[in-house]
Design a protein around this motif. Structure first.
Motif, PDB file in Angstrom:
ATOM      1  N   LEU A  96       0.834  -1.195   0.000  1.00  0.00           N
ATOM      2  CA  LEU A  96       0.000   0.000   0.000  1.00  0.00           C
ATOM      3  C   LEU A  96       0.875   1.253   0.000  1.00  0.00           C
ATOM      4  CD1 LEU A  96      -2.724  -0.973   2.650  1.00  0.00           C
ATOM      5  CD2 LEU A  96      -3.040  -0.808   0.165  1.00  0.00           C
ATOM      6  N   PHE A  97       2.077   1.122   0.561  1.00  0.00           N
ATOM      7  CA  PHE A  97       3.006   2.254   0.670  1.00  0.00           C
ATOM      8  C   PHE A  97       4.212   2.127  -0.254  1.00  0.00           C
ATOM      9  CE2 PHE A  97       1.320   1.408   5.074  1.00  0.00           C
ATOM     10  CZ  PHE A  97       0.265   2.309   4.964  1.00  0.00           C
ATOM     11  N   VAL A  98       4.650   0.899  -0.508  1.00  0.00           N
ATOM     12  CA  VAL A  98       5.808   0.670  -1.383  1.00  0.00           C
ATOM     13  C   VAL A  98       5.370  -0.290  -2.488  1.00  0.00           C
ATOM     14  CG1 VAL A  98       8.262   0.073  -1.464  1.00  0.00           C
ATOM     15  CG2 VAL A  98       7.268   0.908   0.679  1.00  0.00           C
ATOM     16  N   PRO A  99       4.631   0.199  -3.495  1.00  0.00           N
ATOM     17  CA  PRO A  99       4.106  -0.682  -4.548  1.00  0.00           C
ATOM     18  C   PRO A  99       5.189  -1.112  -5.528  1.00  0.00           C
ATOM     19  CG  PRO A  99       3.498   1.596  -4.978  1.00  0.00           C
ATOM     20  CD  PRO A  99       4.175   1.591  -3.644  1.00  0.00           C
ATOM     21  N   ASP A 100       4.817  -2.003  -6.429  1.00  0.00           N
ATOM     22  CA  ASP A 100       5.778  -2.557  -7.390  1.00  0.00           C
ATOM     23  C   ASP A 100       6.396  -1.494  -8.291  1.00  0.00           C
ATOM     24  OD1 ASP A 100       6.066  -5.169  -6.691  1.00  0.00           O
ATOM     25  OD2 ASP A 100       4.609  -5.976  -8.114  1.00  0.00           O
ATOM     26  N   ASN A 101       5.629  -0.465  -8.651  1.00  0.00           N
ATOM     27  CA  ASN A 101       6.209   0.558  -9.532  1.00  0.00           C
ATOM     28  C   ASN A 101       7.355   1.303  -8.856  1.00  0.00           C
ATOM     29  OD1 ASN A 101       4.218   1.833  -7.833  1.00  0.00           O
ATOM     30  ND2 ASN A 101       4.402   3.656  -9.104  1.00  0.00           N
ATOM     31  N   VAL A 102       7.285   1.481  -7.518  1.00  0.00           N
ATOM     32  CA  VAL A 102       8.383   2.101  -6.764  1.00  0.00           C
ATOM     33  C   VAL A 102       9.587   1.161  -6.739  1.00  0.00           C
ATOM     34  CG1 VAL A 102       9.101   2.909  -4.476  1.00  0.00           C
ATOM     35  CG2 VAL A 102       6.845   3.514  -5.367  1.00  0.00           C
ATOM     36  N   LEU A 103       9.332  -0.137  -6.539  1.00  0.00           N
ATOM     37  CA  LEU A 103      10.422  -1.121  -6.524  1.00  0.00           C
ATOM     38  C   LEU A 103      11.074  -1.235  -7.906  1.00  0.00           C
ATOM     39  CD1 LEU A 103       8.708  -3.915  -4.370  1.00  0.00           C
ATOM     40  CD2 LEU A 103      10.385  -2.234  -3.616  1.00  0.00           C
ATOM     41  N   LYS A 104      10.261  -1.178  -8.970  1.00  0.00           N
ATOM     42  CA  LYS A 104      10.815  -1.232 -10.331  1.00  0.00           C
ATOM     43  C   LYS A 104      11.695  -0.022 -10.619  1.00  0.00           C
ATOM     44  CE  LYS A 104       7.051  -4.027 -12.272  1.00  0.00           C
ATOM     45  NZ  LYS A 104       5.798  -3.991 -13.067  1.00  0.00           N
ATOM     46  N   ASN A 105      11.304   1.127 -10.080  1.00  0.00           N
ATOM     47  CA  ASN A 105      12.137   2.321 -10.243  1.00  0.00           C
ATOM     48  C   ASN A 105      13.483   2.146  -9.539  1.00  0.00           C
ATOM     49  OD1 ASN A 105      12.512   5.253 -10.954  1.00  0.00           O
ATOM     50  ND2 ASN A 105      12.651   5.392  -8.724  1.00  0.00           N
ATOM     51  N   MET A 106      13.481   1.471  -8.376  1.00  0.00           N
ATOM     52  CA  MET A 106      14.744   1.178  -7.683  1.00  0.00           C
ATOM     53  C   MET A 106      15.637   0.300  -8.559  1.00  0.00           C
ATOM     54  SD  MET A 106      13.467   0.360  -3.796  1.00  0.00           S
ATOM     55  CE  MET A 106      12.351   1.459  -2.931  1.00  0.00           C
ATOM     56  N   VAL A 107      15.024  -0.648  -9.255  1.00  0.00           N
ATOM     57  CA  VAL A 107      15.781  -1.531 -10.155  1.00  0.00           C
ATOM     58  C   VAL A 107      16.435  -0.710 -11.252  1.00  0.00           C
ATOM     59  CG1 VAL A 107      15.585  -3.392 -11.855  1.00  0.00           C
ATOM     60  CG2 VAL A 107      14.325  -3.541  -9.696  1.00  0.00           C
ATOM     61  N   VAL A 108      15.657   0.146 -11.903  1.00  0.00           N
ATOM     62  CA  VAL A 108      16.160   0.969 -13.017  1.00  0.00           C
ATOM     63  C   VAL A 108      17.275   1.897 -12.545  1.00  0.00           C
ATOM     64  CG1 VAL A 108      15.541   2.787 -14.661  1.00  0.00           C
ATOM     65  CG2 VAL A 108      13.994   0.858 -14.299  1.00  0.00           C
ATOM     66  N   GLN A 109      17.044   2.602 -11.430  1.00  0.00           N
ATOM     67  CA  GLN A 109      18.013   3.581 -10.934  1.00  0.00           C
ATOM     68  C   GLN A 109      19.294   2.910 -10.444  1.00  0.00           C
ATOM     69  OE1 GLN A 109      17.663   6.894 -11.186  1.00  0.00           O
ATOM     70  NE2 GLN A 109      15.635   6.674 -12.106  1.00  0.00           N
ATOM     71  N   THR A 110      19.167   1.746  -9.808  1.00  0.00           N
ATOM     72  CA  THR A 110      20.355   1.009  -9.346  1.00  0.00           C
ATOM     73  C   THR A 110      21.214   0.578 -10.533  1.00  0.00           C
ATOM     74  OG1 THR A 110      19.217   0.232  -7.354  1.00  0.00           O
ATOM     75  CG2 THR A 110      21.144  -1.030  -8.068  1.00  0.00           C
ATOM     76  N   ASN A 111      20.575   0.059 -11.582  1.00  0.00           N
ATOM     77  CA  ASN A 111      21.324  -0.355 -12.775  1.00  0.00           C
ATOM     78  C   ASN A 111      21.960   0.838 -13.481  1.00  0.00           C
ATOM     79  OD1 ASN A 111      20.768  -3.096 -12.429  1.00  0.00           O
ATOM     80  ND2 ASN A 111      18.832  -2.966 -13.556  1.00  0.00           N
ATOM     81  N   MET A 112      21.246   1.973 -13.515  1.00  0.00           N
ATOM     82  CA  MET A 112      21.814   3.182 -14.128  1.00  0.00           C
ATOM     83  C   MET A 112      23.026   3.673 -13.338  1.00  0.00           C
ATOM     84  SD  MET A 112      18.312   5.248 -15.111  1.00  0.00           S
ATOM     85  CE  MET A 112      19.153   6.799 -15.370  1.00  0.00           C
ATOM     86  N   TYR A 113      22.925   3.645 -12.000  1.00  0.00           N
ATOM     87  CA  TYR A 113      24.043   4.099 -11.184  1.00  0.00           C
ATOM     88  C   TYR A 113      25.245   3.171 -11.336  1.00  0.00           C
ATOM     89  CZ  TYR A 113      26.850   5.501  -7.190  1.00  0.00           C
ATOM     90  OH  TYR A 113      27.884   5.930  -6.405  1.00  0.00           O
ATOM     91  N   ALA A 114      24.984   1.861 -11.393  1.00  0.00           N
ATOM     92  CA  ALA A 114      26.080   0.895 -11.570  1.00  0.00           C
ATOM     93  C   ALA A 114      26.813   1.144 -12.886  1.00  0.00           C
ATOM     94  CB  ALA A 114      25.526  -0.525 -11.525  1.00  0.00           C
ATOM     95  N   LYS A 115      26.046   1.434 -13.938  1.00  0.00           N
ATOM     96  CA  LYS A 115      26.649   1.707 -15.253  1.00  0.00           C
ATOM     97  C   LYS A 115      27.489   2.982 -15.196  1.00  0.00           C
ATOM     98  CE  LYS A 115      25.445   2.399 -20.111  1.00  0.00           C
ATOM     99  NZ  LYS A 115      24.326   2.538 -21.078  1.00  0.00           N
TER     100      LYS A 115
END
Length: 414
Positions: free
Chosen positions: A18-37
């Motif tokens: 209700l507070f941390v939905p999948d779209n927020v978690l997917k954004n963490m995935v995208v941003q983490t991969n971008m930062y790693a690159k």
């Protein structure tokens, strides 16, 4: 209470999302991969890194959240052979893979040219979390502004050496909340950063009225026109602030301290203790419009400023040893709501995530996640799903960890 009805089969994960939905978690995935690159382009290729997935981010959060239940000082203890090792969840991800995700984990990978806010790396997450709090819960009329207990585990503090204590970095921020005092649900979070050690830094402003007035206004910016009653501690209580809130149809009741509070505009005669001996329960009142200043005696002088309660309405404080002590209704209401928050701190503060990163934005993130889980549990206790399973706070946390790690089906056992 909750604004939506959850099904009987709702899991711990359903309440958390209700507070941390999948779209927020997917954004963490995208941003983490971008930062790693970006990191590898600057500092060289990391052959051991492969892009993180949504499943791995959920497992990563699960490992971190597990430290709030077992109170291990380091999340890496899960893979050790010591007291805090946990073989049942250690097999989901290797320690080396976890450390790689921890190294690159980000909410916002790049700083835009327009960004001036120091919390830019976490602000989108805090905004999303706030939207979740607002949409999932309708608070009661009585609310409290305060700093929740988020400091070190007292057991660790009692057992560690003085050298270990000195090595611990002090938090560079203060975290304040607006909390429903009927349920304990935290309605709003405000983070104030220490922007340096100068005259405007957090340490310099620790007891200054302008900081706490700014904090109170920020926490109540969405509360105008709703007839809320806000209870405040001595650092926030002031006549000017309460009068400003009254114009927004926000009413207040606050404990006043001649040492910590801004006493501008208050009569000096009410701020001085009388030399004559007084009996418990006696009080004096001064009024100005709707505002009342109450000086109540109970083994010492206690002062309250309020425009939410009539000073002539009578209440009572019940003590186990001395029985009933008469007082104005405002004093009784203040004591009742503040005691509830103390009970909340006692019950829930021990479930804050124990991981202590060096970066300030990461510290704020893990505190915010801890608050989200506590709120999720409060909603769970108010739902029909609680009458099916009746998890304690620790069991709810364990269940959430297993669901994030994919170890259990998300529907509760009957």
């Amino acid at each position: 209470g909750p604004t939506r009805k959850m099904p009987l089969t709702a899991s711990a994960m359903d309440f958390f999302q209700l507070f941390v939905p999948d779209n927020v978690l997917k954004n963490m995935v995208v941003q983490t991969n971008m930062y790693a690159k970006k990191y590898q382009e600057r500092f060289g290729c990391d052959d051991a890194w492969i892009d993180v997935t949504l499943t791995e981010i959920k497992a990563f959060l699960g490992y971190m959240i597990s430290t709030s239940i077992h109170h291990c000082e380091s999340v890496l203890s899960i893979w050790s052979s010591g007291f805090y090792s946990n073989k049942s969840i250690a097999l989901i991800m290797t320690q080396s893979r976890f450390e790689k995700i921890l190294k690159y984990f980000h909410i916002v990978a790049f700083r835009s040219s327009q960004t001036t806010h120091s919390l830019y790396k976490i602000q989108p997450f805090l905004d999303s979390l706030q939207n979740g709090f607002d949409s999932a819960f309708r608070p009661s009329q009585a609310q409290v502004l305060h700093e929740p207990l988020i400091d070190e585990d007292p057991v660790f503090i009692a057992t560690c050496t003085e050298r270990e204590l000195r090595k611990r970095k002090k938090r560079k921020f203060s975290l304040w909340v607006r909390q429903c005092s009927t349920t304990g649900f935290i309605c709003q979070i405000y983070v104030h950063l220490k922007e340096g050690s100068g005259a405007d830094g957090l340490d310099a402003l620790k007891n200054k009225p302008q900081l706490h007035s700014m904090v109170a206004k920020s926490l109540c910016q969405n509360a105008s026109g709703k007839n809320y009653i806000i209870f405040t501690g001595p650092s926030i209580t002031s006549l000017n602030l309460f009068e400003e809130f009254e114009k927004q149809e926000i009413y207040c009741c606050g404990l006043l301290s001649t040492r910590k509070s801004d006493c501008t505009g208050l009569p000096p005669s009410m701020l001085n203790n009388s030399a004559a001996p007084q009996s418990r329960g006696q009080y004096r009142i001064r009024m100005k419009g709707n505002m009342s200043l109450i000086c109540w005696y109970n083994k010492g002088h206690f002062r309250f400023l309020t425009n939410a309660y009539s000073p002539v309405q009578q209440g009572v404080i019940i003590k186990r040893k001395s029985g009933e002590i008469p007082c104005p209704l405002a004093v009784e209401a203040f004591a009742a709501h503040l005691s509830y928050i103390c009970k909340y701190d006692d019950k829930y503060s021990k479930y804050f995530i124990s991981h202590k990163p060096n970066k300030t934005w990461q510290q704020v993130f893990w505190f915010a996640i801890s608050i989200a889980i506590n709120n999720a549990y409060i909603l769970y206790k108010m739902s029909e799903a609680y009458h099916v399973t009746r998890y304690s706070r620790a069991q709810f946390g364990e269940r959430l960890v297993k669901e994030l790690l994919g170890l259990e089906d998300t529907s509760p056992t009957h």
